[in-house]
Design a protein around this motif. Structure first.
Motif, PDB file in Angstrom:
ATOM      1  N   GLN A 299       0.832  -1.203   0.000  1.00 28.32           N
ATOM      2  CA  GLN A 299       0.000   0.000   0.000  1.00 28.32           C
ATOM      3  C   GLN A 299       0.871   1.260   0.000  1.00 28.32           C
ATOM      4  OE1 GLN A 299      -2.555  -0.554   3.396  1.00 28.32           O
ATOM      5  NE2 GLN A 299      -3.682  -2.232   2.431  1.00 28.32           N
ATOM      6  N   TYR A 300       1.914   1.263   0.812  1.00 26.60           N
ATOM      7  CA  TYR A 300       2.860   2.376   0.805  1.00 26.60           C
ATOM      8  C   TYR A 300       3.507   2.522  -0.575  1.00 26.60           C
ATOM      9  CZ  TYR A 300       3.076   3.520   5.822  1.00 26.60           C
ATOM     10  OH  TYR A 300       2.804   3.970   7.083  1.00 26.60           O
ATOM     11  N   LEU A 301       3.923   1.395  -1.146  1.00 29.17           N
ATOM     12  CA  LEU A 301       4.614   1.422  -2.431  1.00 29.17           C
ATOM     13  C   LEU A 301       3.694   1.890  -3.557  1.00 29.17           C
ATOM     14  CD1 LEU A 301       6.556  -1.904  -1.916  1.00 29.17           C
ATOM     15  CD2 LEU A 301       7.631   0.316  -2.346  1.00 29.17           C
ATOM     16  N   GLU A 302       2.459   1.445  -3.542  1.00 32.90           N
ATOM     17  CA  GLU A 302       1.497   1.885  -4.557  1.00 32.90           C
ATOM     18  C   GLU A 302       1.300   3.385  -4.493  1.00 32.90           C
ATOM     19  OE1 GLU A 302      -1.942  -0.428  -3.716  1.00 32.90           O
ATOM     20  OE2 GLU A 302      -1.241  -2.194  -4.818  1.00 32.90           O
ATOM     21  N   ASP A 303       1.190   3.908  -3.275  1.00 30.68           N
ATOM     22  CA  ASP A 303       1.009   5.352  -3.110  1.00 30.68           C
ATOM     23  C   ASP A 303       2.242   6.111  -3.606  1.00 30.68           C
ATOM     24  OD1 ASP A 303      -0.506   7.670  -1.837  1.00 30.68           O
ATOM     25  OD2 ASP A 303       1.397   7.783  -0.755  1.00 30.68           O
ATOM     26  N   ALA A 304       3.421   5.603  -3.267  1.00 33.08           N
ATOM     27  CA  ALA A 304       4.652   6.274  -3.686  1.00 33.08           C
ATOM     28  C   ALA A 304       4.797   6.275  -5.200  1.00 33.08           C
ATOM     29  CB  ALA A 304       5.862   5.594  -3.044  1.00 33.08           C
ATOM     30  N   VAL A 305       4.540   5.128  -5.836  1.00 28.36           N
ATOM     31  CA  VAL A 305       4.649   5.031  -7.293  1.00 28.36           C
ATOM     32  C   VAL A 305       3.615   5.936  -7.966  1.00 28.36           C
ATOM     33  CG1 VAL A 305       4.375   3.490  -9.273  1.00 28.36           C
ATOM     34  CG2 VAL A 305       5.646   2.709  -7.272  1.00 28.36           C
ATOM     35  N   ALA A 306       2.401   5.954  -7.419  1.00 32.79           N
ATOM     36  CA  ALA A 306       1.345   6.793  -7.993  1.00 32.79           C
ATOM     37  C   ALA A 306       1.706   8.269  -7.937  1.00 32.79           C
ATOM     38  CB  ALA A 306       0.029   6.546  -7.259  1.00 32.79           C
ATOM     39  N   ASN A 307       2.514   8.650  -6.931  1.00 34.37           N
ATOM     40  CA  ASN A 307       2.916  10.045  -6.780  1.00 34.37           C
ATOM     41  C   ASN A 307       4.273  10.332  -7.403  1.00 34.37           C
ATOM     42  OD1 ASN A 307       0.862  11.581  -4.977  1.00 34.37           O
ATOM     43  ND2 ASN A 307       1.070   9.598  -3.976  1.00 34.37           N
ATOM     44  N   GLY A 308       4.775   9.359  -8.179  1.00 35.43           N
ATOM     45  CA  GLY A 308       6.013   9.578  -8.917  1.00 35.43           C
ATOM     46  C   GLY A 308       7.267   9.568  -8.086  1.00 35.43           C
ATOM     47  N   ARG A 309       7.216   8.979  -6.881  1.00 34.17           N
ATOM     48  CA  ARG A 309       8.401   8.923  -6.037  1.00 34.17           C
ATOM     49  C   ARG A 309       9.009   7.538  -6.093  1.00 34.17           C
ATOM     50  NH1 ARG A 309      10.962   8.164  -1.260  1.00 34.17           N
ATOM     51  NH2 ARG A 309       9.380   6.870  -0.267  1.00 34.17           N
ATOM     52  N   SER A 310      10.303   7.463  -6.298  1.00 34.52           N
ATOM     53  CA  SER A 310      10.985   6.173  -6.306  1.00 34.52           C
ATOM     54  C   SER A 310      12.339   6.313  -5.638  1.00 34.52           C
ATOM     55  CB  SER A 310      11.159   5.658  -7.736  1.00 34.52           C
ATOM     56  OG  SER A 310      11.971   6.538  -8.490  1.00 34.52           O
ATOM     57  N   SER A 311      12.862   5.189  -5.186  1.00 30.51           N
ATOM     58  CA  SER A 311      14.182   5.177  -4.561  1.00 30.51           C
ATOM     59  C   SER A 311      14.753   3.778  -4.712  1.00 30.51           C
ATOM     60  CB  SER A 311      14.082   5.553  -3.077  1.00 30.51           C
ATOM     61  OG  SER A 311      13.399   4.540  -2.357  1.00 30.51           O
ATOM     62  N   ALA A 312      16.038   3.661  -4.459  1.00 32.80           N
ATOM     63  CA  ALA A 312      16.677   2.343  -4.531  1.00 32.80           C
ATOM     64  C   ALA A 312      16.065   1.392  -3.508  1.00 32.80           C
ATOM     65  CB  ALA A 312      18.179   2.484  -4.293  1.00 32.80           C
ATOM     66  N   GLU A 313      15.697   1.943  -2.331  1.00 30.98           N
ATOM     67  CA  GLU A 313      15.096   1.116  -1.286  1.00 30.98           C
ATOM     68  C   GLU A 313      13.730   0.589  -1.718  1.00 30.98           C
ATOM     69  OE1 GLU A 313      16.458   4.047  -0.815  1.00 30.98           O
ATOM     70  OE2 GLU A 313      18.151   3.661   0.535  1.00 30.98           O
ATOM     71  N   MET A 314      12.974   1.431  -2.376  1.00 29.35           N
ATOM     72  CA  MET A 314      11.656   1.012  -2.854  1.00 29.35           C
ATOM     73  C   MET A 314      11.772  -0.074  -3.908  1.00 29.35           C
ATOM     74  SD  MET A 314       9.620   4.627  -3.130  1.00 29.35           S
ATOM     75  CE  MET A 314       8.567   3.902  -4.380  1.00 29.35           C
ATOM     76  N   THR A 315      12.688   0.109  -4.848  1.00 29.78           N
ATOM     77  CA  THR A 315      12.879  -0.902  -5.889  1.00 29.78           C
ATOM     78  C   THR A 315      13.311  -2.227  -5.279  1.00 29.78           C
ATOM     79  OG1 THR A 315      13.479   0.771  -7.532  1.00 29.78           O
ATOM     80  CG2 THR A 315      14.138  -1.497  -7.984  1.00 29.78           C
ATOM     81  N   ALA A 316      14.225  -2.155  -4.300  1.00 26.44           N
ATOM     82  CA  ALA A 316      14.684  -3.366  -3.629  1.00 26.44           C
ATOM     83  C   ALA A 316      13.538  -4.064  -2.897  1.00 26.44           C
ATOM     84  CB  ALA A 316      15.809  -3.034  -2.653  1.00 26.44           C
ATOM     85  N   ALA A 317      12.658  -3.277  -2.278  1.00 25.61           N
ATOM     86  CA  ALA A 317      11.507  -3.851  -1.580  1.00 25.61           C
ATOM     87  C   ALA A 317      10.561  -4.544  -2.562  1.00 25.61           C
ATOM     88  CB  ALA A 317      10.768  -2.760  -0.807  1.00 25.61           C
ATOM     89  N   LEU A 318      10.328  -3.911  -3.701  1.00 26.77           N
ATOM     90  CA  LEU A 318       9.454  -4.510  -4.718  1.00 26.77           C
ATOM     91  C   LEU A 318      10.056  -5.785  -5.294  1.00 26.77           C
ATOM     92  CD1 LEU A 318       8.165  -1.342  -6.615  1.00 26.77           C
ATOM     93  CD2 LEU A 318       6.785  -2.991  -5.335  1.00 26.77           C
ATOM     94  N   VAL A 319      11.367  -5.766  -5.537  1.00 30.87           N
ATOM     95  CA  VAL A 319      12.044  -6.962  -6.044  1.00 30.87           C
ATOM     96  C   VAL A 319      11.890  -8.105  -5.045  1.00 30.87           C
ATOM     97  CG1 VAL A 319      14.308  -7.981  -6.525  1.00 30.87           C
ATOM     98  CG2 VAL A 319      13.683  -5.781  -7.551  1.00 30.87           C
ATOM     99  N   GLY A 320      12.071  -7.787  -3.753  1.00 33.16           N
ATOM    100  CA  GLY A 320      11.920  -8.811  -2.726  1.00 33.16           C
ATOM    101  C   GLY A 320      10.509  -9.365  -2.669  1.00 33.16           C
ATOM    102  N   LEU A 321       9.514  -8.489  -2.747  1.00 34.22           N
ATOM    103  CA  LEU A 321       8.121  -8.924  -2.704  1.00 34.22           C
ATOM    104  C   LEU A 321       7.742  -9.711  -3.956  1.00 34.22           C
ATOM    105  CD1 LEU A 321       6.530  -5.663  -1.269  1.00 34.22           C
ATOM    106  CD2 LEU A 321       6.636  -7.881  -0.116  1.00 34.22           C
ATOM    107  N   ALA A 322       8.298  -9.332  -5.096  1.00 31.51           N
ATOM    108  CA  ALA A 322       7.991 -10.033  -6.345  1.00 31.51           C
ATOM    109  C   ALA A 322       8.534 -11.457  -6.339  1.00 31.51           C
ATOM    110  CB  ALA A 322       8.571  -9.258  -7.527  1.00 31.51           C
ATOM    111  N   GLY A 323       9.604 -11.672  -5.574  1.00 32.47           N
ATOM    112  CA  GLY A 323      10.185 -13.012  -5.498  1.00 32.47           C
ATOM    113  C   GLY A 323       9.801 -13.770  -4.249  1.00 32.47           C
TER     114      GLY A 323
END
Length: 235
Positions: free
Chosen positions: A67-91
């Motif tokens: 939910q945090y990540l969806e909100d951040a992506v929707a607002n155009g905010r990204s970071s290396a930590e966010m990408t790493a979190a998404l990669v972890g969740l995707a796997g």
């Protein structure tokens, strides 16, 4: 649901406390504006919260992270930590497995699928290799479909050929083991997006032709395959 509410409330309290701290720090800082200092503290804290929730063993906390990540992506905010979190969740449950005895206890296909889609929305080309791995290794069509969708969105000119070859391989395997119209549709949609950046279209054209002539797929999917063949031949 109670876990989600508790985690969200805890995160909010932490954010509020740190936001106040950021304000006090900004007053004594002469080199940055109040707004920029507050924003940096808040963004750093949010990344920390997301990482903590995403790496938790608890399913509900992973949902909060999404939910945090969806909100951040929707607002155009990204970071290396966010990408790493998404990669972890995707796997989750495939690349990273938690076991109790022989049983995998973190097998969450819906978490993986949502994380893949969000990776696609970030536009981060560096996620392409992870998405290829997930699409190849995962056995859930919904996750494979999400990984293929995301791949088509993030694979730039340098990665398009590799993505197409991977998608063709995945489609061929699924046609032999578990032909799924929804997956075949996503494969075609991905080819459509990636085609202009691909020099060698042989595997892609063969894959599209196979879908068009396979009556195990529903008519709209076979029709889309034929239309795509015509369009590619005209380019």
């Amino acid at each position: 649901m109670n876990c989600i509410k508790f985690a969200a409330a805890a995160a909010f309290c932490i954010c509020a406390g740190t936001f106040v701290f950021a304000q006090s720090q900004s007053v004594s800082s002469g080199s940055k504006s109040d707004t920029s200092v507050e924003s940096e503290y808040f963004a750093s804290l949010q990344d920390s919260i997301i990482t903590t929730l995403a790496t938790s063993d608890d399913y509900d906390q992973k949902l909060v992270a999404l939910q945090y990540l969806e909100d951040a992506v929707a607002n155009g905010r990204s970071s290396a930590e966010m990408t790493a979190a998404l990669v972890g969740l995707a796997g989750e449950g495939t690349i990273t497995q938690s076991r109790q005895g022989k049983r995998i206890v973190n097998n969450f296909p819906d978490i993986r699928a949502r994380a893949c889609d969000l990776l696609g929305e970030t536009g981060d080309e560096s996620a392409t290799n992870t998405l290829i791995t997930i699409a190849k290794d995962d056995r859930e069509p919904m996750v494979q479909s999400a990984a293929i969708r995301a791949m088509a969105n993030v694979a730039g000119a340098e990665k398009s050929q590799e993505a197409v070859e991977a998608i063709a391989w995945i489609q061929k395997r699924n046609a032999a083991l578990n032909p799924t119209s929804s997956l075949a549709f996503e494969v075609l949609a991905a080819y459509e997006k990636l085609a202009d950046n691909v020099e060698d279209r042989a595997s892609m054209l063969q894959s599209i032709s196979a879908i068009a002539s396979d009556y195990r797929y529903v008519t709209p999917v076979r029709t889309k395959a034929l239309d795509l063949l015509k369009a590619l031949n005209a380019r």
